[in-house]
Design an enzyme around this catalytic site. Structure first.
Site, short mmCIF file in Angstrom:
data_model
loop_
_atom_site.label_atom_id
_atom_site.label_comp_id
_atom_site.label_asym_id
_atom_site.label_seq_id
_atom_site.Cartn_x
_atom_site.Cartn_y
_atom_site.Cartn_z
N ARG A 38 32.86 -5.19 83.01
CA ARG A 38 33.80 -4.38 83.81
C ARG A 38 34.01 -4.89 85.23
NH1 ARG A 38 35.63 0.26 83.14
NH2 ARG A 38 34.81 1.29 84.99
N ASN A 62 34.96 1.59 98.27
CA ASN A 62 34.90 3.05 98.44
C ASN A 62 33.71 3.49 99.29
OD1 ASN A 62 35.73 5.66 98.11
ND2 ASN A 62 35.34 5.77 95.89
N TYR A 82 29.09 14.33 87.53
CA TYR A 82 29.93 13.16 87.73
C TYR A 82 31.10 13.18 86.73
CZ TYR A 82 32.17 8.82 87.11
OH TYR A 82 33.17 7.91 86.98
N TRP A 112 23.48 7.99 91.75
CA TRP A 112 24.72 8.74 91.58
C TRP A 112 25.64 7.93 90.72
CZ3 TRP A 112 29.97 7.90 92.44
CH2 TRP A 112 30.79 9.01 92.14
N GLU A 132 40.78 0.27 82.53
CA GLU A 132 40.73 1.64 83.04
C GLU A 132 41.97 1.92 83.91
OE1 GLU A 132 37.47 2.40 85.73
OE2 GLU A 132 37.48 4.54 85.31
N HIS A 156 41.35 9.34 82.07
CA HIS A 156 40.15 10.16 82.26
C HIS A 156 40.42 11.61 81.89
CE1 HIS A 156 37.81 7.65 85.44
NE2 HIS A 156 38.37 6.87 84.54
N HIS A 205 37.27 -2.27 85.71
CA HIS A 205 37.27 -1.03 86.48
C HIS A 205 38.68 -0.79 87.02
CE1 HIS A 205 35.31 1.16 90.18
NE2 HIS A 205 35.53 2.01 89.20
N HIS A 236 27.36 6.39 84.07
CA HIS A 236 27.29 6.22 85.53
C HIS A 236 25.87 5.96 86.02
CE1 HIS A 236 29.24 6.81 89.56
NE2 HIS A 236 30.28 6.40 88.86
N ARG A 268 38.82 8.50 78.12
CA ARG A 268 37.42 8.70 78.53
C ARG A 268 37.15 10.19 78.62
NH1 ARG A 268 34.58 7.28 84.39
NH2 ARG A 268 35.06 9.46 84.79
N GLU A 316 29.42 3.53 79.00
CA GLU A 316 29.54 2.72 80.21
C GLU A 316 28.34 2.93 81.12
OE1 GLU A 316 33.29 3.41 82.05
OE2 GLU A 316 32.54 2.99 84.05
N GLU A 336 31.14 -2.43 86.84
CA GLU A 336 32.12 -2.05 87.87
C GLU A 336 31.59 -2.27 89.28
OE1 GLU A 336 32.68 2.11 86.68
OE2 GLU A 336 31.78 2.71 88.57
N ASP A 375 40.04 4.34 93.51
CA ASP A 375 39.65 3.65 94.74
C ASP A 375 40.00 2.16 94.69
OD1 ASP A 375 37.33 4.40 92.90
OD2 ASP A 375 36.42 2.72 93.95
N ASP A 398 31.36 7.54 80.31
CA ASP A 398 30.71 6.86 81.44
C ASP A 398 29.40 7.58 81.77
OD1 ASP A 398 30.04 5.45 83.70
OD2 ASP A 398 31.97 5.76 84.73
O1 EZ4 Z 1 32.64 6.42 90.33
O2 EZ4 Z 1 35.17 4.11 91.35
O3 EZ4 Z 1 34.52 4.27 85.75
N1 EZ4 Z 1 34.78 4.69 86.81
C1 EZ4 Z 1 33.91 5.07 87.74
C2 EZ4 Z 1 34.48 5.51 89.07
C3 EZ4 Z 1 33.49 5.31 90.21
C4 EZ4 Z 1 34.23 5.15 91.50
C5 EZ4 Z 1 33.29 4.84 92.65
O4 EZ4 Z 1 33.96 4.35 93.74
O5 EZ4 Z 1 32.73 5.03 87.50
O6 EZ4 Z 1 34.90 6.85 88.98
CO CO Z 2 32.31 3.91 85.75
#
Ligand code: EZ4
Ligand code: CO
Length: 403
Positions: free
Chosen positions: A284, A38, A160, A403, A340, A123, A313, A213, A148, A237, A263, A317, A211
């Site tokens: 993951r 991605n 996010y 991010w 996921e 999600h 994951h 992130h 999630r 996560e 991931e 993407d 998540d």
């Molecule tokens: O932000 O795959 O758990 N899923 C994630 C995704 C990631 C994207 C980044 O390319 O964290 O939404």
């Molecule tokens: Co994630």
């Protein structure tokens, strides 16, 4: 044994960018693999076209392990997401070809099914807790057993995991990276409230995931995990960036909330310490970004020794080709945890017709020979590549955050 006679990449953007590798043998059998990274799609495309495809022509398509070793060791430069996504695409395509020649779905080649289906999580997200819970009820109505939960943080725009379009969350949506603002303090106040309200609204018979992130420090993650314990989340996560694997010891000292990581991992070396010290509960790493089925099997086997389960994951993407490969893998390994599953759009599904199907909260890869996914090249050609970046995050004082 059939020799590889041709290989090419196909870049298409049916709503989002995908890179697909297609390999052909002298008998006219073709196989496909996902090479999507991605926001960096053309780097992998170029690595494949310029550096990998020329080395494939004339090799025996059945020698999957040998070709994997050749591409990994033969590059001298090892690992990294670009290299490992390219190797993964070759690996997936070769398993696809082997399955088609054998007349068997890939999960049979991997040892056969050891479960009836693959539990997936969807999600649910919203700007507010109420919106998130409404989305979660929609997933429950669709039959999901695991969901999630992500919600907007009051006082912060563009959190996010919160999307405009409920079923198709897509963070890579701008021509240059979008700037978002982050406050760990504000975020850490809203998540326990979200989970408390979720248990009241959704009950206890559904697995709830979250998540982080990579946004928290280890001690902050320990605190959030502790605050979530009463609501029994299935996992938290990516609580903290994972380059420093030892950092997870600190989180473990403070909470029994299960941890899922990996991931963005590209090889078994990214997972090794986390697994051996049992610092995570779910790994993951996924088929497209961690070297294909050949390499992911080794990660899963290592994890099995230490009671760590998988949770691959599966965001949008990852193309339907990678999703299918993940399902064959999930069905065949003993230490599967959860998969996921973000639904692809109808446009994407039309470019990648596939045999996998969803019923009752579970996905099944289907019994078509190989991976059970094709690419409609005419449809793919109607969706040209468009540059698209993931966002970046800054703290409220303007400094860069993860991010
Ligand atoms: O932000 O795959 O758990 N899923 C994630 C995704 C990631 C994207 C980044 O390319 O964290 O939404
Ligand atoms: Co994630």
């Amino acid at each position: 044994m059939p020799k590889i006679t041709a290989a090419k990449t196909i870049v298409t953007s049916p709503g989002r960018n995908f890179v697909t590798l297609k390999i052909e043998t002298e008998d006219g059998v073709t196989g496909i693999g996902d090479a999507t990274l991605n926001g960096r799609e053309l780097a992998v495309e170029s690595y494949l076209s310029e550096h990998v495809i020329p080395c494939l022509i004339g090799r025996e398509s059945h020698q999957i392990e040998d070709i994997w070793q050749y591409l990994y060791r033969g590059a001298y430069w090892r690992r990294g997401p670009v290299t490992m996504s390219a190797i993964a695409a070759v690996d997936m395509a070769l398993w696809d070809i082997k399955g088609k020649i054998a007349g068997l779905p890939v999960y049979q080649l991997l040892g056969g099914a050891c479960r009836t289906g693959v539990m997936v999580y969807g999600h649910a997200n919203g700007e507010t807790i109420d919106e998130t819970l409404a989305a979660a009820r929609d997933y429950q109505a669709l039959g999901y057993k695991a969901i999630r939960l992500q919600t907007g943080v009051p006082g912060m725009a563009g959190t996010y995991g919160v999307s405009k379009d409920k079923l198709f969350y897509e963070p890579a949506d701008s021509d240059l990276p979008k700037e978002t603002v982050w406050s760990s303090e504000k975020y850490m106040r809203v998540v326990p409230e979200l989970f408390g309200r979720a248990r009241e609204a959704l009950g206890w018979d559904v697995h709830l995931l979250h998540d982080i992130h990579h946004r928290l420090t280890p001690i902050e993650a320990g605190r959030l995990g502790k605050d979530l314990e009463p609501y029994r989340p299935f996992w938290m996560e990516d609580p903290t960036p994972a380059e420093n694997q030892a950092a997870f010891r600190l989180i473990r000292q403070h909470t029994t909330t299960p941890i899922a990581v990996g991931e963005i991992f590209s090889s078994i070396w990214d997972c090794k310490q986390l697994i051996e010290e049992q610092l995570v509960d779910y790994i993951r790493a996924t088929v497209v970004h961690a070297g294909g089925l050949t390499h992911l099997k080794k990660i899963a086997h290592l994890a099995e020794l230490y009671g760590v389960r998988t949770g691959c994951h599966g965001a949008t993407d990852l193309s339907p080709v990678a999703m299918a490969a993940a399902l064959h893998f999930d069905l065949s390994i003993p230490n599967f945890g959860v998969q996921e599953y973000m639904r692809h759009t109808a446009e994407t599904d039309a470019v990648f017709p596939h045999a996998y199907s969803f019923a009752d909260g579970m996905l099944h890869p289907g019994d078509a020979p190989g991976l059970g996914v094709e690419i409609d090249e005419a449809a793919a050609a109607r969706h040209p590549y468009r540059r698209a970046y993931l966002p970046v995050a800054r703290r409220e004082d303007g400094s860069m955050h993860d991010w």
